[in-house]
Enzyme design. Structure first.
Site, short mmCIF file in Angstrom:
data_model
loop_
_atom_site.label_atom_id
_atom_site.label_comp_id
_atom_site.label_asym_id
_atom_site.label_seq_id
_atom_site.Cartn_x
_atom_site.Cartn_y
_atom_site.Cartn_z
N ASP A 103 2.20 1.90 3.36
CA ASP A 103 3.16 0.97 3.96
C ASP A 103 4.57 1.53 3.77
O ASP A 103 5.48 1.19 4.53
CB ASP A 103 3.13 -0.39 3.25
CG ASP A 103 1.80 -1.11 3.41
OD1 ASP A 103 1.08 -0.81 4.37
OD2 ASP A 103 1.48 -1.95 2.54
N HIS A 127 0.88 -1.17 0.00
CA HIS A 127 0.00 0.00 0.00
C HIS A 127 0.91 1.22 0.00
O HIS A 127 1.98 1.19 0.65
CB HIS A 127 -0.82 0.10 1.28
CG HIS A 127 -1.75 -1.01 1.55
ND1 HIS A 127 -1.41 -2.12 2.28
CD2 HIS A 127 -3.05 -1.17 1.22
CE1 HIS A 127 -2.45 -2.91 2.38
NE2 HIS A 127 -3.46 -2.37 1.74
#
Lengths: 386, 386, 386, 386
Positions: free
Chosen positions: C59, C56
């Site tokens: 992340d 993501h």
């Protein structure tokens, strides 16, 4: 809204501080609401007509609070209680939030953790007693495992009972007017939690040193996560004389712990829950343990809290109407519901007096029970059309 | 197939006659297999290496059998037992098949039904005792309700306990060497069944007149239908000294009662079930309560029965290897599993000796439990690669 | 541990950065592990034998990162990728963590939120393309509702498809070599999530503007939370040519999203998952989406990640042995499994050629399918005893 | 009872003959009610105010009926239809009761069984067309498996689609005015059934030869057995233009298929089901597929049937009141529910017009959605207190 169904302290509604105070942090997202000081929760709940509150130690002050911070926070809480007249009905310990409890508290494999859990609980028992709580809750949310070898279940039950026995002694020796209530839950946040249902907790209590001091605090959502009928569960707890406290909320069956406001889950189930409570035997507060959904702002928090109480009053009114409806009374008789209160053996009879020959098997087999009619009457009371 | 894992009577495997005898009738379809006389089941199970059988009265003779028919059927059953050496370990009463039991047996609203249920049970207790059974099972499959008003749960529990108390007296007065085991189930065929889990049954037993005569007979599938961990459940039953009998089979979580053969459900769960049984404390037969699927003919029936025993032996071998594997022993130590057997308070300590100050919260919070490594070792034993 | 089952990049194992990076925050507790920079995850996964990663946007860098911070974080991630040779197989957008997404992203009631979600996704599509990802995942974790009136489901599906259509145009116009994969989930963190199962997502894709660009990314746990058979689900997705990506992990039926390591859930199910993948038709990475339990420290994180890959290799070896075992081949034939590949109508036949009269109903009704034997052979391969 | 809520044929209520005709046979017990001839069901349903009926071939005549018996039974059925004016809205084939279908019908491994299933269906399509049915249902109750190797799922989907394609041709060539509706179910009586949810069936339909001829017939209980939201499911089916028929009943989450009368299950869910149907797009009959519980005699059968219709009318009245309540309209606006109907991109906009910079992330994150208030209004309409 209707002017009926307005809660008053006489209704004895109570809330956990952590309910309205939930900030909305979940596994997938961060907080959506600011922290709520205990005193604010107390003042707002009082305005809404609540009677009491329930708190974890760390709902009032942080896990890592200094003594001064702790004192300040407790003082603010106390002041709000005093000003509003709200009662502390219940208290409990946060034995699940901090990483030290990641493997449990009273059943953590590590003895040091278990000792710390006892000490933390004793300290909050002092506060609970001081604030006038009469029931102290034990929700062992981290007492469990995700894998089979990680936890020796029998040893864990030994330690669980040891922990409660020690704490019972503590309360007795301190002379506190407190009794304990175990709150069962099947899973989440652990893969499987010990004492997963009302039944498991009741059985466990029977093996404690002071069983009469300990009862259960069942939560609707927790039982329904295991597909169990909550009304049946609290009826059994009442039958054992062990329904010391209740946690009302809403859930949609086996899935994550939803903690919906009371009423907004299994509606038909909620009707029977209130019916069971109204039938007598429970004399504790009507306590809500729910979470305002993450979609709500502060206004939504209070609307959901008010709705919990309102829904209880609505259902209470329906249940009373149901039980006094002559058609219902007739339908109950037609379904022979009252006959179940007649002992199977008459006074003085023994097994010798019972014989298969006495009954007309075919006739009894063919006789309908009339439950669909009876249940439809209940449903129509729930729908508000009778 | 491997020559290992061949069952012998020493393994004490037993089957309900109704398992291999199931004809495949379900809500949506008719029988796919012919009726199986008890004597045929006995002979075939003996050939496969079983030790014993469990029976309902109406597994041997029909509900409506005449006395002559009943005698003939019992004689044939007995003869097969005698010829094969198979033992009757257990017996039970069919209190759910006939329409007379549509509202329950010991908790039917109608008193006449309850009396009939007692009489039917007493008659089969006589037969059970005569045939040498040592445990008598009570599965109250129809003791429940689909709707809230239909059943007064507290009255029902009164009647349920009354029924069991009467039957305990019966057994005592007759001098039978029999103890009782209650088999919990959450639902199906009733919407909600009373005593829905191991815990509820254990608690209920504590309220009976002769609690020491009564234990539980938990079934894997029944607990798993409620998302409960069966190994945890039987561990708690053992902790209470109440695991009198077991029903092993397979299930895939909350759905209809699948009664898959043992092993063919929650495989990882089955490993921990066998581990829990092997850990000691259970001395009853290893009993299977499953249904050969409707897709099977007679050959498939026996293959599935044989596979239940074989899977138990396979898992038993794995569990023993797991527990004696030095890496496992080290991993258990690393996870401090054994430390849970150390009392939280040392000998002579009281709550006064426990203080929060004694522990290093940060260090304990940061310390990993090593459960993933431990569980992976277990999984590799299950996979057979260690 | 055995020297077999050691992963290499050829096995094409990949992990989401958020898996090993999960800090352990849940509804009931705070983080137990420190944040993990993307570059550390990359380096450790490469050491363990992984092939690729999935990320993501958040992340790698925080939601609120400045441009400079973002650049620095991406540079560090890239550097680790370059040094290790790990591939970015897949990327996705965090459209669920921040409070702005509390009511969803593409289906938020508020148009501004939907626009923001599109913009955030486009920006990460750029990064995904730049880093060489070939699949872009859409998990609509907050696209749903807790209550009935809150969401106009048909309007929501209009917006959901609009959003994906816009993003498909974006990818096409930018010339990115990316296809989309929708990840279904039934509930959690919303009460009910839109596109709750593989089937719902597949049907929805058929109504998009560029259906050939969009497939599914099913997760074991998500389907099993709805009691659905994951192997059946991916088989249907393969049948539709739509299995673009997979999320492997472990779950114990309908309860909270457990995200156990692959293998440590429904073991029997995992065997059939690998069998279905090995049977062909899936050419994406073998991707794990799990969470190291909160009981683990950093060492446990890597042990659980390594075990995901190892368990896949173990099961792959078993599945291959199963499919090449002569007894299995014979048992499959005895169960007429291959006969299902013969069309019901022969070449040139129409409905006119089919008549009830042609079959021997009684014989077919009586014929057993031999599935218990066949399944027992599979189970014995799983147990590693064949 | 109130004089409102009395059904008339204009309400278009219909029942399966098998609903009121269910004799109560289940896995654990025998029939509790005598067989009900089709003509009796027709006459009684007409008296109660129903509009139509739905039938399986073997609801009217036995599987093994001779031609003469079949004719006699159909004639009696027809006569009752003619005399009462009840309409045959729908028909279907019993492809699950007889042992020949133990492994499925269109997806049975055995080709002969598949051919027989087609022939049996064609014969009943003739009868359905003759009796004026407009929808023909396919519930593939036995199309599934208990074990992984037993069924090649992709081959099964090939055969399933082949079967439906053949039958579509048949209907077209015969010139029948019939369309097909697939009824999904996740499990029971098979361990896992193919096309387990609305979504899976919708996706499958898209792969058929004549997709426009085929829609879905979702049942409340079947979706709720998989924890899926039925109202969401039928909304998605409507969105795809595929809600051809509905099966209304009651269920309490993941457990055995309860088939409770409509209203007596998930009450809150039922409100949203009726709301979704009332919102438009569905023009089929309001069809009930339930089972009068085994506790009921003939009188209870008709009371439960009447209650299904009555509950629909009660809920319809509530839903209409809810949608026209000014407070609700204001609350919907406050929750920006209508805003979801505004496209995310304005007319003429493309992705180029969307930028993250345009929104105030903090403000949107902080803004509450007002769903608790909105849902409470709905609940109060359900309770009948507004």
């Amino acid at each position: 809204m209707s002017t009926e169904y307005v809660p008053t302290p006489e209704d004895r509604f109570s809330f956990g501080l952590w309910t309205v105070g939930w900030q909305g942090t979940d596994v997938f997202g961060t907080a959506v609401r600011p922290p709520m000081p205990a005193e604010r929760a107390v003042r707002k709940l009082a305005e809404l007509g609540a009677y009491g509150v329930n708190f974890h130690d760390n709902d009032v002050f942080d896990f890592s609070a200094t003594e001064a911070e702790r004192d300040e926070r407790i003082a603010a809480f106390r002041k709000a209680l005093a000003e509003t007249g709200l009662v502390v009905t219940t208290a409990t310990t946060n034995l699940f939030g901090h990483p030290i409890f990641k493997d449990g508290a009273f059943t953590a494999n590590e003895r040091e953790v278990r000792r710390f859990a006892l000490a933390k609980t004793m300290r909050n028992l002092d506060l609970a007693a001081e604030l006038g709580a009469r029931t102290y809750i034990f929700w062992g949310g981290r007492e469990g495992a995700e894998s089979g070898a990680a936890k020796d279940v029998r040893a864990a039950l030994d330690r669980y009972s040891e922990g409660l026995n020690v704490l019972c002694s503590y309360v007795q020796e301190k002379g506190y007017n407190l009794r304990f209530a175990i709150e069962p839950k099947p899973n989440e946040p652990r893969g499987d939690i010990l004492l997963p249902s009302i039944g498991h907790a009741l059985a466990f209590i029977g093996a404690l040193e002071y069983p009469s001091m300990v009862g259960v605090n069942p939560e609707i959502g927790h039982e329904e996560m295991a597909s169990l009928n909550y009304a049946h569960g609290i009826a059994q707890a009442l039958w054992h004389g062990k329904l010391f406290h209740i946690d009302l909320n809403g859930q949609h069956g086996p899935r994550y712990d939803q903690d919906l406001r009371f009423g907004a889950g299994n509606v038909r189930g909620a009707f029977w829950v209130v019916d069971t409570l109204e039938a007598g035997g429970y004399d504790g507060p009507i306590h809500f343990d729910y979470k305002p959904p993450r979609t709500e702002d502060d206004r939504g928090v209070w609307e959901s809290a008010a709705a919990c109480m309102r829904n209880y009053l609505i259902l209470r009114s329906k249940v009373r109407a149901f039980r006094s409806d002559p058609e219902v009374i007739a339908a109950l008789a037609a379904s022979r519901v009252g006959e179940l209160s007649s002992p199977t053996l008459a006074a003085g009879e023994t097994w010798r007096d019972v014989s298969a020959a006495e009954v007309d098997v075919a006739a009894l087999g063919a006789r309908g029970m009339g439950y669909e009619r009876l249940d439809q009457l209940a449903l129509e009371h729930l729908y508000g059309i009778r």
